[in-house]
Design a protein around this motif. Structure first.
Motif, mmCIF file in Angstrom:
data_model
loop_
_atom_site.group_PDB
_atom_site.id
_atom_site.type_symbol
_atom_site.label_atom_id
_atom_site.label_comp_id
_atom_site.label_asym_id
_atom_site.label_seq_id
_atom_site.Cartn_x
_atom_site.Cartn_y
_atom_site.Cartn_z
ATOM 1 N N TRP A 40 42.698 37.091 26.875
ATOM 2 C CA TRP A 40 41.720 38.083 27.341
ATOM 3 C C TRP A 40 42.339 38.862 28.496
ATOM 4 C CZ3 TRP A 40 37.442 39.279 24.810
ATOM 5 C CH2 TRP A 40 36.862 38.338 23.952
ATOM 6 N N ALA A 41 42.189 40.160 28.490
ATOM 7 C CA ALA A 41 42.720 40.992 29.570
ATOM 8 C C ALA A 41 41.763 42.139 29.851
ATOM 9 C CB ALA A 41 44.098 41.538 29.200
ATOM 10 N N LYS A 42 41.909 42.719 31.019
ATOM 11 C CA LYS A 42 41.069 43.846 31.401
ATOM 12 C C LYS A 42 41.324 45.024 30.472
ATOM 13 C CE LYS A 42 39.706 46.519 35.462
ATOM 14 N NZ LYS A 42 39.856 46.661 36.930
ATOM 15 N N PHE A 118 43.138 36.207 31.491
ATOM 16 C CA PHE A 118 42.966 34.755 31.553
ATOM 17 C C PHE A 118 43.172 34.148 30.172
ATOM 18 C CE2 PHE A 118 38.749 36.622 30.978
ATOM 19 C CZ PHE A 118 38.169 35.856 29.978
ATOM 20 N N GLU A 119 43.541 32.868 30.180
ATOM 21 C CA GLU A 119 43.790 32.160 28.938
ATOM 22 C C GLU A 119 42.489 31.961 28.156
ATOM 23 O OE1 GLU A 119 46.700 29.005 28.568
ATOM 24 O OE2 GLU A 119 46.972 29.065 30.746
ATOM 25 N N PRO A 120 42.564 32.044 26.836
ATOM 26 C CA PRO A 120 41.344 31.959 26.027
ATOM 27 C C PRO A 120 40.685 30.586 26.048
ATOM 28 C CG PRO A 120 43.285 31.990 24.627
ATOM 29 C CD PRO A 120 43.761 32.274 26.016
ATOM 30 N N GLY A 121 41.433 29.535 26.453
ATOM 31 C CA GLY A 121 40.848 28.200 26.486
ATOM 32 C C GLY A 121 39.836 27.993 27.598
ATOM 33 N N LEU A 122 39.817 28.897 28.583
ATOM 34 C CA LEU A 122 38.878 28.778 29.686
ATOM 35 C C LEU A 122 37.480 29.203 29.247
ATOM 36 C CD1 LEU A 122 41.065 30.264 32.552
ATOM 37 C CD2 LEU A 122 40.237 27.906 32.435
ATOM 38 N N ASP A 123 36.484 28.483 29.723
ATOM 39 C CA ASP A 123 35.106 28.885 29.474
ATOM 40 C C ASP A 123 34.738 29.962 30.486
ATOM 41 O OD1 ASP A 123 32.566 28.751 28.230
ATOM 42 O OD2 ASP A 123 31.816 27.609 29.938
ATOM 43 N N TRP A 124 34.040 30.995 30.047
ATOM 44 C CA TRP A 124 33.711 32.062 30.979
ATOM 45 C C TRP A 124 32.337 32.646 30.689
ATOM 46 C CZ3 TRP A 124 33.108 37.177 29.207
ATOM 47 C CH2 TRP A 124 33.498 37.411 27.886
ATOM 48 N N VAL A 151 44.623 32.107 35.281
ATOM 49 C CA VAL A 151 43.835 33.307 35.541
ATOM 50 C C VAL A 151 44.679 34.224 36.416
ATOM 51 C CG1 VAL A 151 41.727 34.244 36.558
ATOM 52 C CG2 VAL A 151 41.691 31.972 35.502
ATOM 53 N N ALA A 152 44.758 35.497 36.059
ATOM 54 C CA ALA A 152 45.476 36.472 36.883
ATOM 55 C C ALA A 152 44.460 37.390 37.547
ATOM 56 C CB ALA A 152 46.451 37.287 36.040
ATOM 57 N N ILE A 153 44.486 37.438 38.877
ATOM 58 C CA ILE A 153 43.579 38.306 39.625
ATOM 59 C C ILE A 153 44.402 39.373 40.347
ATOM 60 C CG2 ILE A 153 41.880 36.466 39.918
ATOM 61 C CD1 ILE A 153 42.808 36.220 42.840
ATOM 62 N N THR A 154 43.755 40.478 40.702
ATOM 63 C CA THR A 154 44.453 41.565 41.384
ATOM 64 C C THR A 154 43.811 41.845 42.727
ATOM 65 O OG1 THR A 154 43.068 43.230 40.294
ATOM 66 C CG2 THR A 154 45.152 42.664 39.224
ATOM 67 N N THR A 155 44.646 42.259 43.677
ATOM 68 C CA THR A 155 44.153 42.638 44.999
ATOM 69 C C THR A 155 44.925 43.844 45.494
ATOM 70 O OG1 THR A 155 45.733 41.118 46.075
ATOM 71 C CG2 THR A 155 43.501 40.286 45.677
ATOM 72 N N HIS A 156 44.277 44.629 46.333
ATOM 73 C CA HIS A 156 44.982 45.676 47.067
ATOM 74 C C HIS A 156 45.689 44.993 48.230
ATOM 75 C CE1 HIS A 156 43.391 49.321 45.114
ATOM 76 N NE2 HIS A 156 42.279 48.624 44.971
ATOM 77 N N TYR A 157 47.014 45.003 48.219
ATOM 78 C CA TYR A 157 47.821 44.357 49.248
ATOM 79 C C TYR A 157 47.686 42.831 49.137
ATOM 80 C CZ TYR A 157 47.290 49.181 50.698
ATOM 81 O OH TYR A 157 47.244 50.547 50.695
ATOM 82 N N GLU A 158 48.099 42.103 50.185
ATOM 83 C CA GLU A 158 48.134 40.644 50.107
ATOM 84 C C GLU A 158 46.742 40.049 50.304
ATOM 85 O OE1 GLU A 158 51.885 41.705 49.673
ATOM 86 O OE2 GLU A 158 50.670 42.394 51.329
ATOM 87 N N PRO A 159 46.351 39.091 49.425
ATOM 88 C CA PRO A 159 45.053 38.440 49.594
ATOM 89 C C PRO A 159 45.076 37.428 50.737
ATOM 90 C CG PRO A 159 46.242 37.453 47.762
ATOM 91 C CD PRO A 159 47.085 38.607 48.243
#
Length: 232
Positions: A40-42, A118-124, A151-159
């Motif tokens: 799954w991807a955005k 995120f990987e498809p095996g995760l429940d969401w 899970v891959a998350i995105t941030t503006h600059y460093e989180p």
């Protein structure tokens, strides 16, 4: 600096063929997915791919009408796409920094705009923030993920991760809040004096209060997302 022959540029920027993890950071702002089944991807995050991969938006019956209804109410349109096949898939989101989290039977909630893949095996499941629908211009839904997988998350600059303890709640600006421990339930509050003090848009008066035990991931950027349901 900055002047390269074509071969020098290729050598410095070419993809890393030695990497074979399911999720791999090709660069800090581009995610390589070594696909052998599906992911799954955005929606709209695909930059490039090799191999045989097919893309489709989340189907109406993919996870039942309930989730589709909640997503429609959020005004975000189809926020997720499913990539199926074999090959290398490269995804990114407007040059934002990417962080890969490997869940080990854990639960995390991510702002819908900051979830990259995120990987498809995760429940969401999709959670709407109904209380702030009339007060915020964007970021009205979150995705709660649970189980084992990446899970891959995105941030503006460093989180930055802030720890929430029973004796020290954490209060954040919703537009700078990226993710939090899945069991935390943020409380939304308005502060007229805070709004007056800042002297900016109405969104500045809304705060998220996290109480209990866990963590909150924030970014040094207030991301105001306007409805883009008609775009990809």
């Amino acid at each position: 600096m900055g002047n390269y022959s074509i071969q020098e540029f290729i050598n410095q920027t070419k993809q890393d063929e030695s990497a074979n993890d399911y999720f791999q950071l090709e660069t800090p702002r581009m995610l390589e997915i070594n696909l052998s089944d599906q992911v799954w991807a955005k929606t709209g995050s695909m930059i490039s791919y090799t191999g045989d991969i097919k893309f489709e938006r989340e189907g109406i019956m993919e996870h039942g009408l309930g989730r589709m209804f909640k997503k429609a109410v959020s005004g975000e349109g189809s926020s997720l796409m499913k990539a199926t096949g074999n090959g290398k898939l490269y995804v990114a989101d407007q040059g934002k920094k990417i962080t890969i989290l490997d869940l080990d039977n854990e639960k995390i909630t991510v702002n819908g705009n900051d979830l990259l893949a995120f990987e498809p095996g995760l429940d969401w499941d999709i959670h709407l923030m109904k209380k702030v629908a009339g007060m915020m211009s964007g970021g009205l839904f979150n995705v709660q993920l649970e189980g084992r997988g990446m899970v891959a998350i995105t941030t503006h600059y460093e989180p930055v991760t802030l720890l929430v303890t029973p004796d020290q709640p954490v209060i954040t600006d919703p537009n700078a809040t990226v993710a939090w421990s899945g069991h935390l339930e943020p409380e939304f509050k308005t502060d007229v004096s805070f709004k007056t003090f800042i002297g900016r848009g109405s969104g500045e008066s809304i705060q998220m209060k996290f109480s209990g035990e866990g963590f909150v991931i924030v970014q040094p950027f207030e991301e105001v997302v306007y409805s883009q349901s008609s775009s990809s």
